[in-house]
Design an enzyme around this catalytic site. Sequence first.
Site, mmCIF file in Angstrom:
data_model
loop_
_atom_site.group_PDB
_atom_site.id
_atom_site.type_symbol
_atom_site.label_atom_id
_atom_site.label_comp_id
_atom_site.label_asym_id
_atom_site.label_seq_id
_atom_site.Cartn_x
_atom_site.Cartn_y
_atom_site.Cartn_z
ATOM 1 N N LYS A 1 0.821 -1.208 0.000
ATOM 2 C CA LYS A 1 0.000 0.000 0.000
ATOM 3 C C LYS A 1 0.863 1.269 0.000
ATOM 4 C CE LYS A 1 -3.970 -2.331 0.552
ATOM 5 N NZ LYS A 1 -3.607 -3.733 0.725
HETATM 6 C C1 LIG Z 1 -4.313 -4.878 0.345
HETATM 7 C C2 LIG Z 1 -3.520 -6.123 0.297
HETATM 8 C C3 LIG Z 1 -3.786 -7.126 -0.647
HETATM 9 C C4 LIG Z 1 -4.949 -7.035 -1.610
HETATM 10 O O1 LIG Z 1 -4.795 -6.017 -2.571
HETATM 11 P P1 LIG Z 1 -6.064 -5.462 -3.377
HETATM 12 O O2 LIG Z 1 -5.552 -4.336 -4.189
HETATM 13 O O3 LIG Z 1 -7.051 -5.036 -2.339
HETATM 14 O O4 LIG Z 1 -6.576 -6.596 -4.201
HETATM 15 C C5 LIG Z 1 -2.943 -8.225 -0.683
HETATM 16 N N1 LIG Z 1 -1.923 -8.356 0.194
HETATM 17 C C6 LIG Z 1 -1.641 -7.416 1.117
HETATM 18 C C7 LIG Z 1 -0.504 -7.631 2.050
HETATM 19 C C8 LIG Z 1 -2.427 -6.269 1.198
HETATM 20 O O5 LIG Z 1 -2.129 -5.342 2.117
#
Ligand SMILES: *Cc1c(COP(=O)(O)O)cnc(C)c1O
Length: 497
Positions: free
Chosen positions: A113
């Site tokens: 993120k």
């Molecule tokens: C948010 C997240 C995901 C999923 O990603 P999306 O874009 O919501 O599909 C997968 N792994 C981790 C560690 C995340 O923080």
Amino acid sequence: MYYKSTRNSSVRVDSAQAIAQGISKDGGLFVPSEIPSITLDDIKALGSMDYRARAKFVFGRFLTDFTEAEIAYCVDNAYTSKAFDSDNIAELAHLFDGTYMLELWHGPTCAFKDMALQILPYLLTTSMKKLGTDKKVVILVATSGDTGKAALEGFKDVPGTSIMVFYPDDGVSAMQKKQMTTQEGANVGVCAIKGNFDDAQNGVKAIFTNAEIAAELDKNGMMFSSANSINWGRLAPQIIYYVSSYAQLVADGEIKLGDKINIVVPTGNFGNILAGYYAKHMGIPVNKLICASNANNVLTDFIKTGVYDRNRAFHATISPSMDILISSNLERLLYMLTGENDAQINEWFGKLASEGRYEVSDEVKAKLAEEFCAGFCDDAQTKATIKKIYDKYSYTCDTHTAVAVKVYEDYKAATGDETKTIIASTASPYKFSGSVLSAIGVDSDADEFTLVDKLAEVSKLPVPASLAALKDKAVRFDKVIDKTEMKEFVFSSLGIK
Ligand SMILES: *Cc1c(COP(=O)(O)O)cnc(C)c1O
């Protein structure tokens, strides 16, 4: 280039407006009017650039209302070697023959993120300036664990903004909770919800699209925006690392310019994999996009059958950031796959809201099958995969990444496809130390910081300084509320009566 709403194709805003607003007033998501193209010559040129230069190139194609100087300001402030523990920003680790781990967790909160949320505050404040508004932006976030911390870290003490994060009380790891409840900054608020991620996300969406609440904020010189992947400013930065890693593989001689690759993504809200879809349709040669889910396998069923059905048990898993039954960004994909049929999107998503289920047309099913493959695995398989990768390659991966590795192994066994493959590695194993240690076979009955030390011993990976520092931080936010009380929490935090 301009941006439309998935629920009303006649909406026409520039990227600054789309980013500032977060979501369209009709409840739709903003999508670019076209996908800009990138040539093989462009890709070759990108190979000799650093991540920041590659980012400027990709943003330049999507944020056409931003000046070159504005884009450079955002990129150069966000993707620094101070914020990221690698000057490459994203690392490509060679796991085994033809398989590469795209490590997206070298940022300040140790999850992918950060790739978007380190830059979103710059994109957002620049957008506000371009729009000539001096309203205070109130960021509302629903999080399954990682977005919340990454957004708090990105927006803390950013002038002209304030941020509020809602997370499911029982739905995040001990480390994730500690990261959020100890957050510093004068403009931040954090609150737990009695419910799951979907409850938090629905609550936030309802506040966003409520005209009365918006009017109340407006009266007080404020406006809402979103740091969730419903905001285009979250999605655009995620396209960069797929473009960048392809260019890197060519530059490193791992593939030839024009060779196709597969991309495997551990998926929850469908944002990260959708960014891969955009990269493909810009011109990055991609064979299959492989969507990996945990026991919450609503997307696996959807991609295989064309039926989206959220009427099923919700599972709290060891990959909590993927514990989602309503994947928001699917709306953007379906808008594109239906030829921008906003009436159709309104019908399907209306059904999703009222009945929890919709079925797409045969034409869309065929397109889904052409572009995507999907699979899922449960917690036991996730743990077995962590152990296998650890034993075989001395590589320690987190629980979310392990889901992707397992689904990819199954895909390869079923298809015999030998195409070189990038697996998105979405979190540092230290964020989920307990599950990772127990998978490897180490006793994990201890507090989160002892677990970090133990994981350091077995993984030999450096402990991220930001996680180690949490140990001495005081909890600032311990409120737990009912999901019906979110609006009151927002108003009282903002001092609105
Ligand atoms: C948010 C997240 C995901 C999923 O990603 P999306 O874009 O919501 O599909 C997968 N792994 C981790 C560690 C995340 O923080």
